[in-house]
Design a protein around this motif. Structure first.
Motif, PDB file in Angstrom:
ATOM      1  N   TRP A 190     -85.317 -13.850  24.503  1.00 33.02           N
ATOM      2  CA  TRP A 190     -86.244 -13.766  23.371  1.00 33.02           C
ATOM      3  C   TRP A 190     -86.080 -14.956  22.425  1.00 33.02           C
ATOM      4  CZ3 TRP A 190     -89.608  -9.939  23.967  1.00 33.02           C
ATOM      5  CH2 TRP A 190     -89.218  -8.785  24.670  1.00 33.02           C
ATOM      6  N   ILE A 192     -83.802 -15.230  20.092  1.00 37.80           N
ATOM      7  CA  ILE A 192     -83.627 -14.640  18.747  1.00 37.80           C
ATOM      8  C   ILE A 192     -82.765 -15.554  17.860  1.00 37.80           C
ATOM      9  CG2 ILE A 192     -82.713 -12.650  17.461  1.00 37.80           C
ATOM     10  CD1 ILE A 192     -83.433 -10.939  19.953  1.00 37.80           C
ATOM     11  N   LYS A 249     -89.011 -14.950  20.005  1.00 38.64           N
ATOM     12  CA  LYS A 249     -88.837 -14.006  18.888  1.00 38.64           C
ATOM     13  C   LYS A 249     -87.692 -14.484  18.000  1.00 38.64           C
ATOM     14  CE  LYS A 249     -91.734 -10.561  19.855  1.00 38.64           C
ATOM     15  NZ  LYS A 249     -92.875 -10.332  18.952  1.00 38.64           N
ATOM     16  N   CYS A 251     -85.389 -15.043  14.950  1.00 39.32           N
ATOM     17  CA  CYS A 251     -85.105 -14.224  13.776  1.00 39.32           C
ATOM     18  C   CYS A 251     -85.734 -14.901  12.563  1.00 39.32           C
ATOM     19  CB  CYS A 251     -83.594 -14.119  13.596  1.00 39.32           C
ATOM     20  SG  CYS A 251     -83.119 -13.467  12.004  1.00 39.32           S
ATOM     21  N   CYS A 397     -80.452  -4.372  11.488  1.00 38.97           N
ATOM     22  CA  CYS A 397     -80.531  -5.454  12.483  1.00 38.97           C
ATOM     23  C   CYS A 397     -79.362  -5.295  13.448  1.00 38.97           C
ATOM     24  CB  CYS A 397     -80.447  -6.816  11.802  1.00 38.97           C
ATOM     25  SG  CYS A 397     -80.295  -8.158  12.997  1.00 38.97           S
ATOM     26  N   TYR A 399     -78.958  -7.686  15.898  1.00 41.52           N
ATOM     27  CA  TYR A 399     -78.955  -8.960  16.618  1.00 41.52           C
ATOM     28  C   TYR A 399     -78.113 -10.042  15.953  1.00 41.52           C
ATOM     29  CZ  TYR A 399     -82.694  -6.753  19.191  1.00 41.52           C
ATOM     30  OH  TYR A 399     -83.415  -5.887  19.966  1.00 41.52           O
ATOM     31  N   CYS A 447     -88.899 -12.289  15.456  1.00 43.50           N
ATOM     32  CA  CYS A 447     -88.388 -10.924  15.394  1.00 43.50           C
ATOM     33  C   CYS A 447     -88.470 -10.514  13.927  1.00 43.50           C
ATOM     34  CB  CYS A 447     -86.938 -10.851  15.867  1.00 43.50           C
ATOM     35  SG  CYS A 447     -86.211  -9.214  15.605  1.00 43.50           S
ATOM     36  N   THR A 448     -89.203  -9.439  13.652  1.00 45.87           N
ATOM     37  CA  THR A 448     -89.340  -8.944  12.274  1.00 45.87           C
ATOM     38  C   THR A 448     -88.857  -7.491  12.197  1.00 45.87           C
ATOM     39  OG1 THR A 448     -91.633  -8.399  12.813  1.00 45.87           O
ATOM     40  CG2 THR A 448     -91.287 -10.450  11.630  1.00 45.87           C
ATOM     41  N   ALA A 449     -87.961  -7.135  13.133  1.00 45.80           N
ATOM     42  CA  ALA A 449     -87.532  -5.737  13.268  1.00 45.80           C
ATOM     43  C   ALA A 449     -86.968  -5.147  11.980  1.00 45.80           C
ATOM     44  CB  ALA A 449     -86.512  -5.622  14.388  1.00 45.80           C
ATOM     45  N   CYS A 454     -89.862  -2.939  14.760  1.00 45.17           N
ATOM     46  CA  CYS A 454     -90.304  -3.323  16.109  1.00 45.17           C
ATOM     47  C   CYS A 454     -89.251  -4.219  16.746  1.00 45.17           C
ATOM     48  CB  CYS A 454     -91.648  -4.056  16.068  1.00 45.17           C
ATOM     49  SG  CYS A 454     -92.946  -3.035  15.416  1.00 45.17           S
ATOM     50  N   TYR A 455     -88.287  -3.630  17.397  1.00 45.26           N
ATOM     51  CA  TYR A 455     -87.198  -4.393  18.016  1.00 45.26           C
ATOM     52  C   TYR A 455     -87.685  -5.014  19.322  1.00 45.26           C
ATOM     53  CZ  TYR A 455     -84.320  -1.906  14.666  1.00 45.26           C
ATOM     54  OH  TYR A 455     -83.791  -1.405  13.510  1.00 45.26           O
ATOM     55  N   PRO A 456     -87.295  -6.265  19.567  1.00 44.26           N
ATOM     56  CA  PRO A 456     -87.740  -6.909  20.801  1.00 44.26           C
ATOM     57  C   PRO A 456     -87.309  -6.143  22.052  1.00 44.26           C
ATOM     58  CG  PRO A 456     -86.673  -8.506  19.362  1.00 44.26           C
ATOM     59  CD  PRO A 456     -86.511  -7.159  18.730  1.00 44.26           C
TER      60      PRO A 456
END
Ligand code: AMP
Length: 472
Positions: A190, A192, A249, A251, A397, A399, A447-449, A454-456
């Motif tokens: 991704w 990240i 994605k 971060c 988070c 990640y 990635c905007t989780a 919405c986690y990748p």
């Protein structure tokens, strides 16, 4: 005491990774310089490993780069033309020397030195399996897993071993690895966590941020692609799409908070994106005030954007003492407040009797905003309006930003409640739409989780918790 202090007072950030392949050069000194440029990404430990084609040596320690390498003594011993370096904040694994990176292993394939930025989300599961099959771990850090996976793969060819390893890893990783002969960079599918490639004369460089290249006068070539492995050795740079990319994605917190303003990602300069975040934020909250100020450091780029858009003057209302690191305020110090004041002091003469817009990049637990609003009020501000250049953080988070176990105020309270909790007269967050617009990049790039949940990818370790408990 230590644990309580850490939970209450510290947030952790990303780590910084670096690597250089410089034929005919002694590269330890370059690595040392670059670790200074990446220091903002981790202040807990620092280390350098160097290879000369035959063997690998490592020097590392706890604290800032200047603490670990106070003079040339350790650097002089690190002889060789390949090096990797690391600055760390622990997001998994304790903050202790054994977990400081680079991690160095010797297996039947030779040497493997590992530096890692990110968090593996299936580390408990993998470690459980590896230990069951006989691996003895030296650290409590998830970064060690890749070395065991490589060693156990049974493949002679390192690229094949890494492929087998990468197929099992979940989560975020930017690895910079080194054998006695090669430098390697690997990014998760991704993308990240960031990783870029640079060049300085005949040397290839890998780094978390492009400010590392600037610090050496090197040229930025490109970013390592999600899922890509780059191998640099006497044959030059070779690249292989090790595992299929799942899309980009990055971060988004790299732009909001982590990165240095002079770095760039996806062709966008961090400072300019922050300024634009400020402009959009101001358009979303058309406030009237006497002045705009920002909390150092990230908001020193954002607050001027707010001020320009609102046609107000931007003032540096806080003086930050740059000589005080995070380690300065010890847990057992009775007068912590004095320490905080030494670190960030408001200028009374600027804010006295004024309505102040205070810009910060994020609210995680609300402690910083509460403190800063209080400081401004005590300094005589009549009203304090807080503008935050990111949306409300509502999800943890997993990640590599250590908000997983933190008490997220945005998950528990709505905006009016947070406003009250931090003692502000107004609180405005940037909308997610506004944040993405300000980057000038597509919404799929990030990635905007932490803002939207919405986690990748699926979060493996949550499901595994009943099996592995809190052992690791
Ligand atoms: P808090 O005080 O818990 O609300 O955290 C927000 C403050 O911490 C902001 O001023 C940010 O600049 C900073 N911050 C945000 N995320 C992180 C992080 N992951 N690590 C360290 N500091 C952070």
């Amino acid at each position: 005491m230590e644990k309580k202090y850490r939970e209450i007072n510290e947030l952790k950030e990303a780590c910084g990774v670096f690597g250089i392949y410089g034929p005919g050069e002694e590269v330890a000194q370059f690595t040392y310089y670059v670790l200074y440029a990446l220091q903002h990404r981790g202040e807990e430990s620092a280390g350098i490993a160097v290879a000369d084609g035959k063997t690998v040596m490592v020097e590392k320690g706890m604290g800032l780069v200047a603490d670990v390498f106070p003079n040339q003594d350790k650097l002089i011993n690190l002889k060789g033309h390949i090096a990797i370096g690391h600055v760390r904040y622990s997001t998994t694994g304790a903050s202790e020397l054994v977990n400081a990176q680079p991690l160095l292993y010797r297996y039947r394939g030779g040497f493997l030195a590992v530096t890692h930025n990110g968090n593996l989300t299936n580390s408990k599961e993998l470690r459980y399996k590896l230990e069951r099959d006989g691996s003895i771990f030296q650290t409590t850090s998830d970064s060690e897993i890749i070395a065991h996976l490589v060693a156990l793969s049974g493949k002679k060819d390192l690229v094949r071993s890494l492929k087998l390893a990468a197929e099992q890893l979940r989560g975020a990783y930017a690895f910079v690895l080194m054998t006695e002969k090669s430098l390697l960079g690997l990014r998760d599918p991704w993308g990240i966590r960031p990783l870029s490639i640079g060049k300085l004369n005949g040397s290839f460089i890998l780094a978390s941020e492009t400010c590392a290249f600037d610090s050496l006068g090197a040229e930025f070539i490109r970013e390592v692609r999600p899922g890509e492995l780059v191998i640099i050795n006497e044959d030059g740079l070779v690249s292989e799409q090790l595992i299929p990319s799942r899309g980009e994605k990055l971060c988004i917190f790299e732009f909001i908070y982590f990165a240095r303003p002079d770095s760039q990602f996806m062709g966008r300069n961090v400072h300019l994106v922050r300024k634009e975040l400020g402009r959009v934020l101001a358009r979303e909250h058309k406030l009237k005030a006497d002045l705009v100020t920002g909390v150092p450091d990230s908001s020193l780029s954002t607050a001027p954007g707010v001020a320009e858009e609102l046609n107000l003057s931007y003032e540096t209302a806080f003086v930050k003492n740059r000589y005080i690191g995070r380690t300065f305020i010890q847990p057992d110090q009775i007068d912590r407040t004095a320490g905080v004041r030494l670190k960030l002091n408001p200028m009374n003469s600027l804010v006295e009797g004024k309505k102040v817009i205070m810009v910060d990049d994020s609210i995680v637990r609300g402690t910083t905003s509460l403190r800063i609003v209080d400081k401004l009020k005590k300094a005589g501000a009549v009203e304090v309006f807080v503008l935050i250049s990111s949306p409300r953080i509502t999800h943890p988070c997993f990640y590599g930003i250590d908000t997983a176990s933190k008490d997220l105020i945005g998950a528990k309270m709505d905006v009016p409640e947070i406003t009250k909790a931090i003692g502000a007269d107004y609180l405005g967050f940037l909308s997610q739409e506004g944040m993405l617009t300000a980057t000038g990049l597509g919404r799929d790039c990030f990635c905007t989780a932490c803002f939207d949940g919405c986690y990748p990818e699926e979060i493996h370790f949550r499901k595994q918790k009943h099996l592995f408990g809190d052992r690791y």
